[in-house]
Design an enzyme around this catalytic site. Structure first.
Site, short mmCIF file in Angstrom:
data_model
loop_
_atom_site.label_atom_id
_atom_site.label_comp_id
_atom_site.label_asym_id
_atom_site.label_seq_id
_atom_site.Cartn_x
_atom_site.Cartn_y
_atom_site.Cartn_z
N HIS A 41 73.78 -39.84 60.86
CA HIS A 41 73.39 -41.17 60.38
C HIS A 41 73.24 -41.13 58.87
CE1 HIS A 41 68.80 -40.88 59.69
NE2 HIS A 41 69.27 -39.66 59.75
N CYS A 50 68.84 -38.76 52.11
CA CYS A 50 69.19 -39.35 53.41
C CYS A 50 70.06 -40.59 53.29
CB CYS A 50 67.94 -39.66 54.22
SG CYS A 50 67.07 -38.17 54.73
N HIS A 54 74.63 -37.55 57.09
CA HIS A 54 74.13 -36.22 57.44
C HIS A 54 73.76 -36.23 58.92
CE1 HIS A 54 70.49 -38.53 56.64
NE2 HIS A 54 69.81 -37.63 57.35
N HIS A 56 71.29 -34.46 62.35
CA HIS A 56 70.06 -33.81 62.80
C HIS A 56 70.24 -33.34 64.24
CE1 HIS A 56 67.59 -35.40 59.52
NE2 HIS A 56 68.17 -36.57 59.72
N HIS A 94 75.81 -36.77 69.82
CA HIS A 94 77.08 -36.59 69.12
C HIS A 94 77.70 -37.94 68.74
CE1 HIS A 94 76.55 -32.49 70.50
NE2 HIS A 94 77.36 -32.15 69.50
N GLU A 140 62.71 -35.68 64.06
CA GLU A 140 63.94 -35.68 63.29
C GLU A 140 64.21 -34.29 62.73
OE1 GLU A 140 65.39 -39.23 60.89
OE2 GLU A 140 64.73 -37.83 59.33
#
Length: 156
Positions: A41, A50, A54, A56, A94, A140
């Protein structure tokens, strides 16, 4: 010599334990199940790293409460897993969250409320005997999480 004993005979329903003994209490209980998912996201209207695309490995803990049935079960852990897989994870794992979630900034604070709403909706099915979401905790990173709680969601 140890204090461990190998069970010689399994307990049998209606012989060693009666059906009316399976439900030990009539109190509300909370059960939890944890899942992980990987997603990408980026944040809009945000100055910091952010803002770039990127990913997580998120960790989510679902906390549900309710009353046990005649077997002493509030909800089967397998049912929680099925709801997660079929109703929620398909939008997250994913995936590029900016595309698969409703229009929102894909912050942990927004995503945790979306998960709360999806799980609450799924639990309306009568099979789940009035179970309700008490909390969702979405990590996160290993040390940063957002949380949605029932008392906050129902009041506001």
């Amino acid at each position: 010599m140890s204090d461990y004993k190998i069970v010689e005979r399994l307990q049998k329903i209606d012989e060693d334990i009666q059906r009316n003994q399976l439900k030990y209490h009539a109190k509300r209980v909370l059960v939890s199940k944890e899942f992980t998912f990987d997603a990408a996201h980026h944040l809009h209207h945000y100055e910091g790293k952010c803002k770039n695309l990127h990913g997580h490995t998120y960790r989510v803990i679902l906390g549900l409460s309710g009353y046990t049935d005649e077997r002493g079960l509030m909800i089967d852990f397998g049912d929680i897993k099925e709801i997660w897989k079929q109703k929620i994870e398909i939008h997250l794992d994913h995936r590029y969250l900016n595309e698969t979630l409703p229009p929102m900034n894909t912050t942990a604070e927004n995503i945790v409320v979306w998960i709360y709403e999806k799980l609450t909706e799924a639990l309306l099915d009568e099979r789940y005997n009035g179970a309700c979401v008490e909390f969702i905790r979405l990590y996160e990173t290993p040390t940063s999480f957002a949380e949605a709680r029932r008392e906050w969601m129902e009041v506001e």
